[in-house]
Design a protein around this motif. Structure first.
Motif, PDB file in Angstrom:
ATOM      1  N   LEU A  90       0.833  -1.207   0.000  1.00 35.32           N
ATOM      2  CA  LEU A  90       0.000   0.000   0.000  1.00 35.32           C
ATOM      3  C   LEU A  90       0.870   1.261   0.000  1.00 35.32           C
ATOM      4  N   HIS A  91       2.066   1.166  -0.597  1.00 35.86           N
ATOM      5  CA  HIS A  91       3.024   2.273  -0.541  1.00 35.86           C
ATOM      6  C   HIS A  91       2.495   3.574  -1.154  1.00 35.86           C
ATOM      7  N   VAL A  92       1.660   3.485  -2.167  1.00 35.22           N
ATOM      8  CA  VAL A  92       1.122   4.719  -2.772  1.00 35.22           C
ATOM      9  C   VAL A  92       0.225   5.431  -1.765  1.00 35.22           C
ATOM     10  N   ALA A  93      -0.658   4.685  -1.109  1.00 34.02           N
ATOM     11  CA  ALA A  93      -1.529   5.277  -0.090  1.00 34.02           C
ATOM     12  C   ALA A  93      -0.694   5.820   1.063  1.00 34.02           C
ATOM     13  N   ARG A  94       0.352   5.099   1.449  1.00 33.24           N
ATOM     14  CA  ARG A  94       1.239   5.538   2.536  1.00 33.24           C
ATOM     15  C   ARG A  94       1.871   6.894   2.192  1.00 33.24           C
ATOM     16  N   ASP A  95       2.329   7.029   0.957  1.00 33.55           N
ATOM     17  CA  ASP A  95       2.945   8.283   0.531  1.00 33.55           C
ATOM     18  C   ASP A  95       1.938   9.431   0.521  1.00 33.55           C
ATOM     19  N   VAL A  96       0.712   9.138   0.111  1.00 33.72           N
ATOM     20  CA  VAL A  96      -0.322  10.180   0.082  1.00 33.72           C
ATOM     21  C   VAL A  96      -0.715  10.580   1.508  1.00 33.72           C
ATOM     22  N   VAL A  97      -0.771   9.619   2.424  1.00 32.76           N
ATOM     23  CA  VAL A  97      -1.043   9.934   3.829  1.00 32.76           C
ATOM     24  C   VAL A  97       0.046  10.866   4.351  1.00 32.76           C
ATOM     25  N   ARG A  98       1.292  10.517   4.095  1.00 35.51           N
ATOM     26  CA  ARG A  98       2.424  11.332   4.539  1.00 35.51           C
ATOM     27  C   ARG A  98       2.314  12.751   3.960  1.00 35.51           C
ATOM     28  N   GLU A  99       2.020  12.868   2.663  1.00 36.47           N
ATOM     29  CA  GLU A  99       1.877  14.184   2.018  1.00 36.47           C
ATOM     30  C   GLU A  99       0.762  15.002   2.659  1.00 36.47           C
ATOM     31  N   ASN A 100      -0.363  14.348   2.979  1.00 30.70           N
ATOM     32  CA  ASN A 100      -1.480  15.059   3.596  1.00 30.70           C
ATOM     33  C   ASN A 100      -1.135  15.546   4.997  1.00 30.70           C
ATOM     34  N   LEU A 101      -0.436  14.731   5.774  1.00 30.71           N
ATOM     35  CA  LEU A 101      -0.043  15.158   7.113  1.00 30.71           C
ATOM     36  C   LEU A 101       0.908  16.358   7.046  1.00 30.71           C
ATOM     37  N   ILE A 102       1.850  16.313   6.132  1.00 35.09           N
ATOM     38  CA  ILE A 102       2.780  17.435   5.964  1.00 35.09           C
ATOM     39  C   ILE A 102       2.025  18.687   5.508  1.00 35.09           C
ATOM     40  N   ARG A 103       1.092  18.512   4.566  1.00 35.32           N
ATOM     41  CA  ARG A 103       0.297  19.656   4.089  1.00 35.32           C
ATOM     42  C   ARG A 103      -0.523  20.275   5.223  1.00 35.32           C
ATOM     43  N   LEU A 104      -0.967  19.455   6.169  1.00 33.12           N
ATOM     44  CA  LEU A 104      -1.749  19.953   7.304  1.00 33.12           C
ATOM     45  C   LEU A 104      -0.877  20.596   8.383  1.00 33.12           C
ATOM     46  N   GLY A 105       0.436  20.567   8.195  1.00 38.11           N
ATOM     47  CA  GLY A 105       1.318  21.253   9.123  1.00 38.11           C
ATOM     48  C   GLY A 105       1.942  20.372  10.189  1.00 38.11           C
ATOM     49  N   PHE A 106       1.845  19.073  10.050  1.00 36.06           N
ATOM     50  CA  PHE A 106       2.474  18.167  11.012  1.00 36.06           C
ATOM     51  C   PHE A 106       3.990  18.239  10.891  1.00 36.06           C
ATOM     52  N   TYR A 107       4.660  17.989  11.998  1.00 37.19           N
ATOM     53  CA  TYR A 107       6.108  17.874  12.011  1.00 37.19           C
ATOM     54  C   TYR A 107       6.451  16.397  11.856  1.00 37.19           C
ATOM     55  N   GLN A 108       7.298  16.068  10.895  1.00 38.13           N
ATOM     56  CA  GLN A 108       7.681  14.683  10.658  1.00 38.13           C
ATOM     57  C   GLN A 108       8.906  14.362  11.515  1.00 38.13           C
ATOM     58  N   ALA A 109       8.685  13.600  12.597  1.00 38.99           N
ATOM     59  CA  ALA A 109       9.762  13.229  13.502  1.00 38.99           C
ATOM     60  C   ALA A 109      10.557  12.053  12.933  1.00 38.99           C
ATOM     61  N   GLN A 110       9.864  11.139  12.277  1.00 40.39           N
ATOM     62  CA  GLN A 110      10.470  10.004  11.579  1.00 40.39           C
ATOM     63  C   GLN A 110       9.604   9.736  10.360  1.00 40.39           C
ATOM     64  N   LYS A 111       9.985   8.751   9.549  1.00 40.00           N
ATOM     65  CA  LYS A 111       9.235   8.451   8.315  1.00 40.00           C
ATOM     66  C   LYS A 111       7.742   8.249   8.578  1.00 40.00           C
ATOM     67  N   SER A 112       7.408   7.588   9.685  1.00 38.41           N
ATOM     68  CA  SER A 112       6.003   7.281   9.953  1.00 38.41           C
ATOM     69  C   SER A 112       5.557   7.778  11.330  1.00 38.41           C
ATOM     70  N   VAL A 113       6.186   8.843  11.815  1.00 42.10           N
ATOM     71  CA  VAL A 113       5.833   9.443  13.103  1.00 42.10           C
ATOM     72  C   VAL A 113       5.711  10.952  12.896  1.00 42.10           C
ATOM     73  N   PHE A 114       4.548  11.488  13.241  1.00 39.76           N
ATOM     74  CA  PHE A 114       4.267  12.906  13.033  1.00 39.76           C
ATOM     75  C   PHE A 114       3.722  13.520  14.313  1.00 39.76           C
ATOM     76  N   LEU A 115       3.996  14.805  14.499  1.00 35.96           N
ATOM     77  CA  LEU A 115       3.539  15.535  15.683  1.00 35.96           C
ATOM     78  C   LEU A 115       2.786  16.798  15.282  1.00 35.96           C
ATOM     79  N   HIS A 116       1.777  17.134  16.093  1.00 38.75           N
ATOM     80  CA  HIS A 116       1.051  18.390  15.917  1.00 38.75           C
ATOM     81  C   HIS A 116       0.596  18.851  17.291  1.00 38.75           C
ATOM     82  N   PRO A 117       0.609  20.155  17.561  1.00 39.04           N
ATOM     83  CA  PRO A 117       0.232  20.626  18.889  1.00 39.04           C
ATOM     84  C   PRO A 117      -1.275  20.767  19.130  1.00 39.04           C
ATOM     85  N   PHE A 118      -2.062  20.795  18.086  1.00 42.55           N
ATOM     86  CA  PHE A 118      -3.483  21.098  18.258  1.00 42.55           C
ATOM     87  C   PHE A 118      -4.358  19.880  17.970  1.00 42.55           C
ATOM     88  N   PRO A 119      -5.564  19.861  18.549  1.00 42.05           N
ATOM     89  CA  PRO A 119      -6.475  18.744  18.307  1.00 42.05           C
ATOM     90  C   PRO A 119      -6.698  18.520  16.808  1.00 42.05           C
TER      91      PRO A 119
END
Length: 159
Positions: A85-114
Motif C-alpha cells: 500500500l506504498h502509494v496510499a502511505r505516501d499520500v497519507v504522509r503528504e497530507n499530514l505534511i500539508r496539514l502542518g504536522f512535524y515529521q519526527a520520523q518516516k512514519s511518526v508525526f507531531l502536531h500541537p493542536f487537536p
C-alpha cells in the motif's frame, strides 16, 4: 443520493449545455457517475469510485484549527502501512505534511493542536484505519520540546 436537474437547464445557452453534456458523459465513461433520464429529468448518482474520488478531493480542504489557547499536549500520529500500500502511505504522509504536522520520523508525526477528526478522515478515505494511530502525548525532553515550540511558533501560548 441523486441530483435531479430539469427545467433549470433551460437557463443555459446551447453551447453551455453541450459542454455540460460532454462533461457528464466523460464522468460517466470514467465510471464516476451514473446517469439516467426520466422524461425531462436528468438523474445523476455518484458511483462507489465517484464517492472515493470526491472524498479524496475533500481531503484538500481539510485544515487544523489553531485554538485560542494551547493545552500543552502533543498529538502523535504513527502508522505502519504495508509496502503493498506504498502509494496510499505516501499520500497519507503528504497530507499530514500539508496539514502542518512535524515529521519526527518516516512514519511518526507531531502536531500541537487537536486533529483527531482530520486524521480519522485521512485514514477513512484510504481505508487505513487499522494502520494509523493517534496518541495524546507529553514531550519530557526539554530541548526537543523547545525545538517544537519554535517550529510551531507556540511561544505566545506558553505560560
Amino acid at each position: 443520493r441523486s441530483v435531479r436537474l430539469s427545467k433549470g437547464l433551460k437557463k443555459f445557452s446551447s453551447g453551455e449545455l453541450a459542454r455540460l453534456r460532454r462533461a457528464l458523459r466523460r464522468l460517466e465513461r470514467q465510471r464516476l457517475i451514473e446517469i439516467s433520464e426520466r422524461g425531462e429529468t436528468l438523474e445523476m448518482r455518484l458511483t462507489a469510485d465517484g464517492k472515493k474520488r470526491a472524498s479524496r478531493i475533500r481531503l484538500e480542504e481539510l485544515k487544523i484549527s489553531r485554538p485560542e489557547a494551547w493545552d500543552g499536549k502533543w498529538r502523535l500520529i504513527t502508522f505502519d502501512i504495508p509496502e503493498y500500500l506504498h502509494v496510499a502511505r505516501d499520500v497519507v504522509r503528504e497530507n499530514l505534511i500539508r496539514l502542518g504536522f512535524y515529521q519526527a520520523q518516516k512514519s511518526v508525526f507531531l502536531h500541537p493542536f487537536p486533529c483527531e477528526e482530520e486524521v480519522e478522515e485521512i485514514a477513512r478515505v484510504f481505508e487505513l484505519e487499522k494502520h494509523i494511530h493517534y496518541f495524546l502525548a507529553e514531550i519530557p525532553k526539554k530541548s526537543y520540546r523547545e525545538y517544537l515550540v519554535k517550529h510551531f511558533r507556540l511561544e505566545n501560548f506558553l505560560p
